[in-house]
Design an enzyme around this catalytic site. Structure first.
Site, PDB file in Angstrom:
ATOM      1  N   ASN A  31       4.332   5.342  53.856  1.00  0.00           N
ATOM      2  CA  ASN A  31       3.380   5.191  54.958  1.00  0.00           C
ATOM      3  C   ASN A  31       3.648   6.320  55.948  1.00  0.00           C
ATOM      4  OD1 ASN A  31       5.012   4.365  57.337  1.00  0.00           O
ATOM      5  ND2 ASN A  31       5.541   2.585  56.087  1.00  0.00           N
ATOM      6  N   ARG A 104       8.564  -0.497  46.130  1.00  0.00           N
ATOM      7  CA  ARG A 104       8.855  -1.838  46.657  1.00  0.00           C
ATOM      8  C   ARG A 104       8.727  -2.935  45.604  1.00  0.00           C
ATOM      9  NH1 ARG A 104       7.069  -3.407  52.615  1.00  0.00           N
ATOM     10  NH2 ARG A 104       8.762  -4.858  52.153  1.00  0.00           N
ATOM     11  N   HIS A 187      -0.874  -2.259  57.197  1.00  0.00           N
ATOM     12  CA  HIS A 187      -0.800  -3.716  57.039  1.00  0.00           C
ATOM     13  C   HIS A 187      -1.487  -4.332  58.261  1.00  0.00           C
ATOM     14  CE1 HIS A 187       3.107  -3.607  54.414  1.00  0.00           C
ATOM     15  NE2 HIS A 187       2.079  -3.954  53.649  1.00  0.00           N
ATOM     16  N   CYS A 283       7.115  -7.725  61.012  1.00  0.00           N
ATOM     17  CA  CYS A 283       7.410  -7.307  59.629  1.00  0.00           C
ATOM     18  C   CYS A 283       8.765  -7.813  59.168  1.00  0.00           C
ATOM     19  CB  CYS A 283       7.500  -5.788  59.501  1.00  0.00           C
ATOM     20  SG  CYS A 283       6.111  -4.863  60.051  1.00  0.00           S
TER      21      CYS A 283
END
Ligand code: ARG
Length: 299
Positions: A31, A104, A187, A283
């Site tokens: 990201n 991930r 997100h 998060c």
């Protein structure tokens, strides 16, 4: 227009899953916030600061009356510290995530093991499963709104549109879908946060005209609190909301004042090392006792 808001539900004893930051690292880029070069220049200092930040976050959760379940770290899985992405929880049922990035995907197994452990301890009843390739990054992209009795669900960056039907099918609940159009806000939890009084703290720059219209359709104008560029870049929209307390990364004074006017106290935490990975307070947590049943009882 559907702006029905339920009376505020009490939160007797919230319980959050967090992950030990022992193996937190910024070693790849998935990201635009991730900065492995800055991290590598002073890795030990960053790691020590990350440990201190995580400890303070856990303290903030406990001060707000929450129980904290600390899941062990796994070597080679630096982003395991972000369990908002582990799955979606509602009414003692969890739908574990499927990660879009290979970096991930290795987290899916330890997160599932943690959920199975919670189920054995009687904290969860059911651990579901998304079909192969149905990318959905947990509560990071699917946020339960206690006051409106539905999930705000995002797609377009990490989670795919096909995940919406799966979520609706598993939980049998209404979803309001929002497309994320800005890669910096990859997100939903980076740009959207429903508060306990019915307000929504959000960053308009993460959405297109259609997304903004959807938000306005469900949230009265008075209840919309716009985060500034500075607030969003400080990861302050990524907040854990417990009644009138908002736990977030170090917040600009003006945002704290605006929230105080609305009756919210900000408890901020130094999370700069985690922001170098593109994550903040929300998060780093997953609410395990998220329950529709409670809202219905209070109604
Ligand atoms: N480095 C992580 C990633 O890009 C950060 C995840 C932050 N989590 C969140 N729920 N926004 O996936």
């Amino acid at each position: 227009m559907d702006q029905m808001i339920r009376p505020q539900a009490p939160t007797p004893h919230p319980r959050f899953m967090v992950v030990d930051p022992a193996h937190f690292d910024v070693s790849y880029v998935i990201n635009p916030w991730m900065d492995p070069d800055q991290w590598a220049r002073d890795r030990e200092t960053w790691q020590a600061r990350a440990r201190a930040g995580a400890t303070d976050l856990h303290a903030a959760l406990r001060e707000a009356g929450a129980a904290v379940e600390i899941v062990p770290a796994s070597p080679g899985l630096p982003d395991l510290v972000f369990p908002a992405n582990a799955g979606i929880v509602l009414d003692r049922r969890v739908l574990p995530a499927r990660f879009a990035h290979k970096e991930r995907q290795g987290e899916e197994a330890p997160y599932r093991a943690a959920f199975e452990g919670f189920a054995r301890r009687g904290l969860l009843d059911e651990v579901g499963q998304l079909p192969d390739g149905c990318f959905q990054e947990g509560a990071g992209d699917c946020i339960w709104d206690d006051r409106r009795d539905f999930f705000w669900t995002a797609y377009g960056q990490r989670s795919i549109k096909a995940s919406l039907d799966q979520i609706a099918g598993f939980f049998g609940r209404t979803l309001v879908a929002l497309e994320l159009v800005n890669p910096r806000f990859y997100h939903l939890d980076t740009c959207f946060c429903p508060l306990s009084g019915g307000e929504v703290l959000y960053y308009p720059g993460a959405f297109d005209a259609r997304g903004l219209a959807t938000i306005r359709e469900h949230v009265a104008a008075d209840d919309l609190i716009e985060a500034s560029d500075e607030d969003a870049a400080a990861f302050c929209v990524n907040a854990v909301s417990i009644d009138r307390t908002l736990i977030m990364a170090a917040a600009p004074a003006r945002l704290k004042a605006r929230l105080a006017e609305r009756g919210y106290a900000v408890r901020d935490v130094d999370l700069v090392p985690f922001i170098l990975s593109g994550g903040g307070a929300y998060c780093m947590t997953l609410r395990l006792d998220r329950a529709r049943v409670r809202a219905l009882l209070a109604a």
